[in-house]
Write a protein that holds these residues in place. Structure first.
Motif, short mmCIF file in Angstrom:
data_model
loop_
_atom_site.label_atom_id
_atom_site.label_comp_id
_atom_site.label_asym_id
_atom_site.label_seq_id
_atom_site.Cartn_x
_atom_site.Cartn_y
_atom_site.Cartn_z
N GLU A 204 44.85 20.63 64.58
CA GLU A 204 44.57 20.96 63.18
C GLU A 204 43.17 21.56 63.03
O GLU A 204 42.21 21.08 63.65
CB GLU A 204 44.67 19.67 62.35
CG GLU A 204 45.05 19.89 60.91
CD GLU A 204 45.03 18.58 60.11
OE1 GLU A 204 45.21 17.50 60.71
OE2 GLU A 204 44.81 18.64 58.89
N GLY A 205 43.07 22.59 62.19
CA GLY A 205 41.77 23.15 61.85
C GLY A 205 41.26 24.21 62.81
O GLY A 205 40.13 24.69 62.67
N ASN B 8 37.74 23.00 65.28
CA ASN B 8 37.66 21.67 64.68
C ASN B 8 37.61 20.70 65.86
O ASN B 8 38.64 20.30 66.38
CB ASN B 8 38.88 21.42 63.78
CG ASN B 8 38.91 20.01 63.21
OD1 ASN B 8 37.92 19.27 63.29
ND2 ASN B 8 40.06 19.62 62.66
N SER C 48 39.91 17.61 66.57
CA SER C 48 41.32 17.69 66.93
C SER C 48 41.52 18.11 68.39
O SER C 48 42.65 18.31 68.83
CB SER C 48 42.07 18.63 65.98
OG SER C 48 41.64 19.95 66.15
C1 LIG Z 1 40.14 18.28 62.12
O1 LIG Z 1 40.92 17.45 62.96
C2 LIG Z 1 41.05 16.10 62.50
C3 LIG Z 1 41.78 15.33 63.57
O2 LIG Z 1 43.00 15.99 63.93
C4 LIG Z 1 41.77 16.11 61.16
O3 LIG Z 1 41.87 14.78 60.68
C5 LIG Z 1 41.01 16.96 60.17
O4 LIG Z 1 41.71 17.07 58.96
C6 LIG Z 1 40.79 18.34 60.74
N1 LIG Z 1 39.96 19.14 59.88
C7 LIG Z 1 40.34 20.28 59.36
C8 LIG Z 1 39.34 20.97 58.49
O5 LIG Z 1 41.42 20.76 59.56
#
Ligand SMILES: *[C@@H]1O[C@H](CO)[C@@H](O)[C@H](O)[C@H]1NC(C)=O
Ligand SMILES: *[C@@H]1O[C@H](CO)[C@@H](O)[C@H](O)[C@H]1NC(C)=O
Length: 331
Positions: free
Chosen positions: A119-120, A150, A153
């Motif tokens: 994610e991200g 990110n 993640s």
């Molecule tokens: C970054 O990764 C973390 C863990 O997977 C997640 O909780 C978070 O929402 C992510 N941030 C973004 C901006 O996507």
């Protein structure tokens, strides 16, 4: 003559075998299906019929980051997942986008890749025809790569990262000095750029005052932007791969020429070391000449004996002969 031609045929067979061996070596790399190669398309229409960007590539990233203790770390190179998605929607993939650089903007087509399992994360690849990026008329080029990370993640790679901190790596654009990548990753409108061999590496950021270092490597690449057809146009092979391909026949010719020379030299050195009696057996011209010479001496020898010891005895015959000849000449 038999030994001679046998030797020549052996030489020819060796050369032919070498030729076939080198040909086989040349054509012996079938295009293996690379599990890291992604295949992405950006469409102009919602029906997904007409593409503007197609990109087949293995994309690898090398990133540095600042960890929770404020130390600069570098992670091992890793591949953008082959199943990354060419995401659409506001601020994502687009066939018509004005990419802002300070107060200016560059008309672009953008491939926006999102990582399905992290994610991200996203990678944005921007193409343009804008001459300010060093692009010639009727060409298009890849001019900018941005990577948003990110760290949370991807905890296995980014140890001790600042929690939920995202960072965007981007290539800083200098209008006075067009980006290096645009001078490499370009081709004519309607053509596709094909770089199957040599991985190509580009810096995204090397300026520590802007942020941590980042670079991108593109391999198994086949891409096209500003498309007006539904599939890839004519393949234009990358400059890097072209020199590689051109070198193959040159190298093989050099090796073959060397082998021919070696074989010939070996043959002549070997021949010059043979004793004369074997040479007589293998060299027909030499043999014949020698024989003639021997016959001639034999004849002379016989004549000498004849004339010497039986001189008086044969006088009558000689006279007879002369007489006969004289008689003949009269008619
Ligand atoms: C970054 O990764 C973390 C863990 O997977 C997640 O909780 C978070 O929402 C992510 N941030 C973004 C901006 O996507
Ligand atoms: C890349 O990031 C820079 C800085 O945030 C931004 O100005 C630029 O528009 C971005 N380019 C793309 C293609 O997203």
């Amino acid at each position: 003559t038999a030994a001679h031609s046998a030797c020549h045929s052996a030489l020819m067979i060796i050369l032919l075998l070498l030729g076939f061996a080198s040909l086989a070596a040349c054509s012996d790399h079938p295009p293996a299906e690379d599990p890291t190669q992604g295949k992405w398309t950006v469409f102009k229409d919602d029906e997904q019929l007409h593409p503007c960007i197609k990109m087949y590539a293995t994309i690898r990233l090398k990133l540095s980051y600042v960890d929770a203790d404020d130390a600069m770390k570098e992670v091992p190179e890793f591949a953008v997942p082959a199943d990354a998605i060419a995401a659409t929607g506001e601020g994502k993939s687009s066939c018509y986008e004005r990419v802002h650089i300070g107060d200016e903007f560059i008309d672009s087509q953008v491939l926006h890749l999102e990582f399905p399992h992290n994610e991200g994360w996203n990678v944005r690849l921007a193409f343009t025809q804008d001459p300010r990026m060093g692009v010639n008329q009727n060409d298009y080029a890849l001019w900018q790569v941005n990577v948003t990370a990110n760290y949370s993640s991807m905890p296995d790679l980014f140890h001790n990262a600042v929690k939920d901190h995202t960072h965007t790596y981007f290539s800083v654009i200098d209008f006075l000095n067009p980006p290096y990548i645009a001078g490499v990753e370009y081709t004519a409108l309607g053509d596709s750029l094909y770089c199957p061999e040599t991985p190509q590496e580009f810096e995204i950021n090397v300026d520590e005052s802007v942020g941590p270092f980042a670079s991108i490597s593109l391999s198994d690449l086949w891409m096209q932007a500003y498309m007006s057809t539904d599939d890839f146009g004519k393949q234009v092979i990358c400059a890097d791969d072209q020199t590689d391909l051109d070198m193959v026949p040159v190298i093989i010719s050099a090796i073959l020429a060397g082998l021919v020379l070696f074989t010939l030299i070996t043959y002549f050195v070997y021949r010059s070391r043979l004793p004369t009696d074997i040479l007589e057996m293998t060299e027909p011209e030499f043999e014949e000449e020698h024989e003639h010479h021997e016959h001639a001496t034999e004849h002379n020898h016989l004549h000498d004996n004849h004339n010497g010891s039986h001189h008086g005895h044969n006088n009558a015959n000689h006279h007879d002969n002369y007489g006969y000849k004289e008689e003949e000449n009269r008619f």
